[in-house]
Write a protein that holds these residues in place. Sequence first.
Motif, mmCIF file in Angstrom:
data_model
loop_
_atom_site.group_PDB
_atom_site.id
_atom_site.type_symbol
_atom_site.label_atom_id
_atom_site.label_comp_id
_atom_site.label_asym_id
_atom_site.label_seq_id
_atom_site.Cartn_x
_atom_site.Cartn_y
_atom_site.Cartn_z
ATOM 1 N N GLU A 257 0.758 -1.293 0.104
ATOM 2 C CA GLU A 257 -0.111 0.113 0.164
ATOM 3 C C GLU A 257 0.806 1.174 0.133
ATOM 4 O O GLU A 257 0.402 2.320 -0.884
ATOM 5 N N ARG A 258 2.042 1.325 1.004
ATOM 6 C CA ARG A 258 2.726 2.560 1.137
ATOM 7 C C ARG A 258 3.687 2.703 -0.359
ATOM 8 O O ARG A 258 3.680 3.761 -0.872
ATOM 9 N N CYS A 259 4.090 1.711 -0.977
ATOM 10 C CA CYS A 259 4.844 1.737 -2.191
ATOM 11 C C CYS A 259 4.218 2.135 -3.434
ATOM 12 O O CYS A 259 4.472 3.079 -4.327
ATOM 13 N N GLU A 260 2.744 1.670 -3.402
ATOM 14 C CA GLU A 260 1.952 1.868 -4.406
ATOM 15 C C GLU A 260 1.519 3.383 -4.516
ATOM 16 O O GLU A 260 1.199 4.173 -5.384
ATOM 17 N N ALA A 261 1.266 3.941 -3.251
ATOM 18 C CA ALA A 261 0.886 5.315 -2.882
ATOM 19 C C ALA A 261 2.029 6.059 -3.502
ATOM 20 O O ALA A 261 1.717 7.392 -4.186
ATOM 21 N N VAL A 262 3.147 6.015 -2.967
ATOM 22 C CA VAL A 262 4.342 6.757 -3.621
ATOM 23 C C VAL A 262 4.499 6.547 -4.939
ATOM 24 O O VAL A 262 4.753 7.585 -5.547
ATOM 25 N N PHE A 263 4.427 5.477 -5.627
ATOM 26 C CA PHE A 263 4.644 5.360 -7.007
ATOM 27 C C PHE A 263 3.586 6.025 -7.712
ATOM 28 O O PHE A 263 3.798 6.874 -8.731
ATOM 29 N N LYS A 264 2.078 6.067 -7.144
ATOM 30 C CA LYS A 264 1.251 6.593 -8.137
ATOM 31 C C LYS A 264 1.215 8.089 -7.940
ATOM 32 O O LYS A 264 0.797 8.776 -8.891
ATOM 33 N N GLU A 265 1.757 8.676 -6.838
ATOM 34 C CA GLU A 265 1.851 9.990 -6.523
ATOM 35 C C GLU A 265 2.879 10.537 -7.636
ATOM 36 O O GLU A 265 2.661 11.948 -8.095
ATOM 37 N N LEU A 266 3.820 9.840 -7.396
ATOM 38 C CA LEU A 266 5.032 10.233 -8.570
ATOM 39 C C LEU A 266 4.552 10.413 -9.930
ATOM 40 O O LEU A 266 5.060 11.224 -10.649
ATOM 41 N N VAL A 267 3.999 9.174 -10.422
ATOM 42 C CA VAL A 267 3.504 9.296 -11.778
ATOM 43 C C VAL A 267 2.411 10.361 -12.287
ATOM 44 O O VAL A 267 2.426 10.566 -13.317
ATOM 45 N N GLN A 268 1.687 10.574 -11.167
ATOM 46 C CA GLN A 268 0.576 11.467 -11.662
ATOM 47 C C GLN A 268 1.007 12.952 -11.779
ATOM 48 O O GLN A 268 0.410 13.858 -12.083
#
Length: 408
Positions: A397-408
């Motif tokens: 959950e934490r890694c996906e949140a970081v990833f999605k925030e950056l790519v957005q």
Amino acid sequence: MARYINVKDKVGEILEKYPETLEVFVVNGFEQLKNPTLRKAMANSVTLETALKMKKVNAELFCEKLEDAIRQEREGIDQTLREEGSFAQGDVRIEGVLPCPIRIPLLENFTKELEKIQPTLDKKIGYDLRAASMGMDWIKEQVVQGKEELLPDMMLSAGFDLFFDKKYMGQFNDKGIFCAPDVEFNRDFCNDNIDLRDPKKEYSIIGVVPAIIMVNERLLGGRKMPQGWEDILSPEFENTLALPMHDLDLFNAVIIHIYKMYAEEGINNLARSFQKSLHPAQMVKSKGLLAQSAEPVISISPYFFTQILPENGPIKPVWPKEGAIVSPIFLIAKKEKEELKPFLDYFLSKEVGEIFSANGKFPSTNCHVDNKLTGDQGFCWVGWDYIHDNNVGEILERCEAVFKELVQ
């Protein structure tokens, strides 16, 4: 050939006529359709073709998923499943999801095996084994309630989040509910570099979905061919990477392994490299003729898709030097259910292992199966110690949140 779906149909009309397709829409980026009001609003306004163009989703591939979902509900083998008492209807319940390329041949084989096993039992067998493209929300709805009696007696699935997230199966870990048979593993998965045997003997891994790298040579632009995971995370491959984000099993496997190898910096670099979400079949069809800014140079893909690469095409598969990332296909079974033994024997058999390995290039852990791998085709496995010592669900959950925030 499409039998049920026409891209000119309204989205709302499709959902009204085939409600079983809702899950396909949701897991492929149309989360807003969970809302009944929005679904109704789309009924007479947006065609499937328009909706897919807005989301930049490949229409051919998406329609195949819709067709498969409808066939599962209405035709052939899946009709047999319902008649046999699928989805929580049998005295013994076997449920889960299977990778799409091996699901049909495995089910055909399993139904024949069941004809042999059923007469030896005095209980009704209910089973429901769906295509992985349908997602796993239907299982999670049972598991999240935290009641052991609601759990299937046997469950199969790929990926990490269902089995190790504390919200789902993770809440039942270490309670002595499940037991994995002590069987000899294939040398491909039990050697000096990797061991897929669960030391706690709760989970069996019966096969894997290996994640490899595919590279469009025509778009390298003078860069060296990447040889592994570290290479594709480097600055020179910024904004060049396609990831199948809607394939949650594979996406989660990539995320958890990159995080273990390179910590949060690895997730940051993965986001930097990311260009678009793309189904591997779309990458395979690439001609490499578009501008580099419009087409990904690299794709992370299941090994299966190397089977359909065009000869002499620009796409070249690369087995990463660190090893192909493992998305394990798990099997768990309640240990007090003696009637599960013939089914355990079946799913752990050479016969099933060969279906995995031959039909779908999903290497089997059965010791009698030749996966036809070469000496340099190793695997990258996060490891049982890491799984048992960490809350995998929270990490994802934490890694996906970081990833999605950056790519957005």
